[in-house]
Scaffold this active site. Structure first.
Site, PDB file in Angstrom:
ATOM      1  N   ASP A  35      34.947  30.417  42.215  1.00 50.04           N
ATOM      2  CA  ASP A  35      35.867  30.588  41.092  1.00 50.04           C
ATOM      3  C   ASP A  35      35.131  31.023  39.813  1.00 50.04           C
ATOM      4  O   ASP A  35      33.947  30.743  39.663  1.00 50.04           O
ATOM      5  CB  ASP A  35      36.589  29.254  40.870  1.00 50.04           C
ATOM      6  CG  ASP A  35      37.882  29.405  40.107  1.00 50.04           C
ATOM      7  OD1 ASP A  35      38.313  30.549  39.877  1.00 50.04           O
ATOM      8  OD2 ASP A  35      38.467  28.368  39.739  1.00 50.04           O
ATOM      9  N   GLY A  36      35.854  31.683  38.919  1.00 51.60           N
ATOM     10  CA  GLY A  36      35.310  31.994  37.598  1.00 51.60           C
ATOM     11  C   GLY A  36      34.873  33.435  37.406  1.00 51.60           C
ATOM     12  O   GLY A  36      34.262  33.768  36.384  1.00 51.60           O
ATOM     13  N   HIS A  52      34.552  40.336  39.797  1.00 46.48           N
ATOM     14  CA  HIS A  52      34.650  40.263  41.264  1.00 46.48           C
ATOM     15  C   HIS A  52      33.480  40.984  41.919  1.00 46.48           C
ATOM     16  O   HIS A  52      32.920  40.523  42.906  1.00 46.48           O
ATOM     17  CB  HIS A  52      35.975  40.859  41.746  1.00 46.48           C
ATOM     18  CG  HIS A  52      37.173  40.112  41.247  1.00 46.48           C
ATOM     19  ND1 HIS A  52      37.245  38.741  41.241  1.00 46.48           N
ATOM     20  CD2 HIS A  52      38.369  40.535  40.742  1.00 46.48           C
ATOM     21  CE1 HIS A  52      38.408  38.355  40.746  1.00 46.48           C
ATOM     22  NE2 HIS A  52      39.113  39.422  40.431  1.00 46.48           N
ATOM     23  N   SER A  80      43.064  34.145  48.585  1.00 44.94           N
ATOM     24  CA  SER A  80      44.067  33.158  48.992  1.00 44.94           C
ATOM     25  C   SER A  80      45.433  33.822  49.142  1.00 44.94           C
ATOM     26  O   SER A  80      45.657  34.931  48.624  1.00 44.94           O
ATOM     27  CB  SER A  80      44.158  32.034  47.962  1.00 44.94           C
ATOM     28  OG  SER A  80      44.962  32.439  46.875  1.00 44.94           O
ATOM     29  N   TRP A  84      47.972  37.385  46.026  1.00 42.09           N
ATOM     30  CA  TRP A  84      48.834  38.582  46.021  1.00 42.09           C
ATOM     31  C   TRP A  84      49.605  38.705  44.720  1.00 42.09           C
ATOM     32  O   TRP A  84      50.084  39.787  44.370  1.00 42.09           O
ATOM     33  CB  TRP A  84      49.827  38.548  47.188  1.00 42.09           C
ATOM     34  CG  TRP A  84      49.186  38.594  48.538  1.00 42.09           C
ATOM     35  CD1 TRP A  84      49.112  37.562  49.435  1.00 42.09           C
ATOM     36  CD2 TRP A  84      48.541  39.713  49.171  1.00 42.09           C
ATOM     37  NE1 TRP A  84      48.447  37.961  50.567  1.00 42.09           N
ATOM     38  CE2 TRP A  84      48.091  39.279  50.449  1.00 42.09           C
ATOM     39  CE3 TRP A  84      48.283  41.030  48.785  1.00 42.09           C
ATOM     40  CZ2 TRP A  84      47.409  40.108  51.331  1.00 42.09           C
ATOM     41  CZ3 TRP A  84      47.608  41.864  49.664  1.00 42.09           C
ATOM     42  CH2 TRP A  84      47.179  41.406  50.916  1.00 42.09           C
ATOM     43  N   ARG A  86      48.508  38.542  41.784  1.00 40.03           N
ATOM     44  CA  ARG A  86      47.708  39.157  40.724  1.00 40.03           C
ATOM     45  C   ARG A  86      48.129  40.623  40.512  1.00 40.03           C
ATOM     46  O   ARG A  86      48.793  41.203  41.358  1.00 40.03           O
ATOM     47  CB  ARG A  86      46.231  39.083  41.094  1.00 40.03           C
ATOM     48  CG  ARG A  86      45.749  37.647  41.150  1.00 40.03           C
ATOM     49  CD  ARG A  86      44.264  37.588  41.199  1.00 40.03           C
ATOM     50  NE  ARG A  86      43.798  36.225  41.201  1.00 40.03           N
ATOM     51  CZ  ARG A  86      42.546  35.880  41.477  1.00 40.03           C
ATOM     52  NH1 ARG A  86      41.652  36.806  41.763  1.00 40.03           N
ATOM     53  NH2 ARG A  86      42.181  34.615  41.458  1.00 40.03           N
ATOM     54  N   LEU A 146      23.579  31.915  61.404  1.00 42.12           N
ATOM     55  CA  LEU A 146      24.636  31.459  60.493  1.00 42.12           C
ATOM     56  C   LEU A 146      25.997  32.051  60.857  1.00 42.12           C
ATOM     57  O   LEU A 146      26.106  33.261  61.077  1.00 42.12           O
ATOM     58  CB  LEU A 146      24.277  31.866  59.051  1.00 42.12           C
ATOM     59  CG  LEU A 146      25.350  31.594  57.987  1.00 42.12           C
ATOM     60  CD1 LEU A 146      25.436  30.101  57.676  1.00 42.12           C
ATOM     61  CD2 LEU A 146      25.079  32.377  56.705  1.00 42.12           C
ATOM     62  N   ARG A 203      32.818  23.894  44.451  1.00 38.38           N
ATOM     63  CA  ARG A 203      33.723  24.739  43.662  1.00 38.38           C
ATOM     64  C   ARG A 203      33.067  25.032  42.323  1.00 38.38           C
ATOM     65  O   ARG A 203      32.648  24.110  41.614  1.00 38.38           O
ATOM     66  CB  ARG A 203      35.087  24.084  43.450  1.00 38.38           C
ATOM     67  CG  ARG A 203      36.025  25.018  42.666  1.00 38.38           C
ATOM     68  CD  ARG A 203      37.463  24.609  42.658  1.00 38.38           C
ATOM     69  NE  ARG A 203      38.263  25.670  42.014  1.00 38.38           N
ATOM     70  CZ  ARG A 203      39.547  25.863  42.180  1.00 38.38           C
ATOM     71  NH1 ARG A 203      40.229  25.057  42.968  1.00 38.38           N
ATOM     72  NH2 ARG A 203      40.180  26.839  41.562  1.00 38.38           N
ATOM     73  N   LEU A 210      41.714  21.573  45.014  1.00 40.56           N
ATOM     74  CA  LEU A 210      41.484  22.245  46.295  1.00 40.56           C
ATOM     75  C   LEU A 210      42.198  23.586  46.416  1.00 40.56           C
ATOM     76  O   LEU A 210      41.824  24.416  47.248  1.00 40.56           O
ATOM     77  CB  LEU A 210      41.900  21.344  47.460  1.00 40.56           C
ATOM     78  CG  LEU A 210      40.912  20.223  47.802  1.00 40.56           C
ATOM     79  CD1 LEU A 210      41.414  19.418  48.980  1.00 40.56           C
ATOM     80  CD2 LEU A 210      39.532  20.792  48.105  1.00 40.56           C
TER      81      LEU A 210
END
Ligand code: V07
Length: 255
Positions: A35-36, A52, A80, A84, A86, A146, A203, A210
């Site tokens: 986030d951020g 982004h 998420s 959509w 946005r 990984l 986060r 959450l």
């Protein structure tokens, strides 16, 4: 807690080492809400999409580091079901990021033996996004390093409602009865059915909620929050989260 940065022979590649972090007791599955990015850009007088883009570069950095120290699963909340809402241009830009990321980074993922996966409602993503990600999944499916798990068009409530529908259909078909419905059966109908549960949720950017991410799977996870914006997040912050995780385990984990 001091963090030092010794450098490898290749001077371009700092290898953070958090004093006291035990690389033999790492969380196996780390999940991150990145986030951020928008706020980071705004503070610099830049458009949100610049945040982004910078956030995408941080993903590369953290993936390389997690892979290098031996984390088994890294789940990243990339998009998420709420995203959509946005502005159209921002959504379009976001949907190009997987393409951009894989164009520039897939060879390195392959070289690092990383396996790419996704969780979320994949089929409604734009075709170019699906194509790039499908190719990465296909080309890394035999890798056993990984597991890099991108949550793309993911929403936890949607995932759980879907699980319930799938179970209900099996009951209607007479394949199951209500007595067969257990936690394990429910888990087996989630996107994450073949993954271990996250041990640690990170986060960034100060929010402490959450936001519809892995609600079922995070039942026993440790939560770690930082004020740092995702584009400013680096290996030292990641290691601090792991270090704090280990200390919590040492203090409360016990038997
Ligand atoms: C996205 C960059 C990170 C910060 C959070 C939002 C923006 C990497 C990917 C990605 C996804 C799938 C894949 C390869 C890369 C990505 C979206 C947004 C939608 F196979 N970063 N990133 N996807 N951001």
């Amino acid at each position: 807690m001091p963090i030092k940065f010794p450098f490898t022979k290749n001077k371009k590649q700092p290898v953070p080492q958090t004093v006291g972090l035990d690389y033999n007791q790492l969380p196996e599955h780390v999940a991150i809400i990145m986030d951020g990015n928008g706020r980071w850009a705004k503070n610099r007088g830049m458009p949100r999409i610049a945040g982004h883009k910078e956030g995408m570069n941080v993903v590369k950095k953290i993936v390389s580091h997690a892979s290098g120290i031996g984390v088994k699963v890294l789940t990243l909340y990339a998009f998420s079901t709420e995203n959509w809402k946005r502005p159209k241009n921002e959504v379009e830009f976001l949907m190009k990021l997987p393409v951009d990321f894989l164009n520039t980074y897939l060879p390195e993922l392959i070289e690092k033996n990383v396996q790419v996966r996704t969780i979320g409602d994949f089929d409604v993503l734009p075709p170019h996004t699906q194509k790039a990600v499908d190719e990465a999944i296909e080309r890394t499916k035999h890798n056993d390093g990984l597991i890099l798990n991108f949550a793309l068009n993911y929403g936890s409530r949607f995932e759980m409602v879907n699980a319930v529908k799938q179970i209900a259909a099996k009951v209607e078909d007479g394949e199951l009865t209500s007595c067969d419905i257990t936690e394990d059966l429910f888990s087996s109908q989630l996107y994450t059915s073949d993954l271990i549960e996250p041990d640690l949720l990170i986060r960034t950017s100060g929010e402490q909620r959450l936001s519809n991410f892995l609600l079922w799977q995070l039942a026993y996870a440790e939560f770690w929050f930082t004020e740092v914006y995702w584009p400013d997040f680096d290996e030292s912050h990641f290691e601090k989260a792991l270090y704090d995780y280990q200390n919590r385990k040492r203090r409360y984990g016990g038997v």
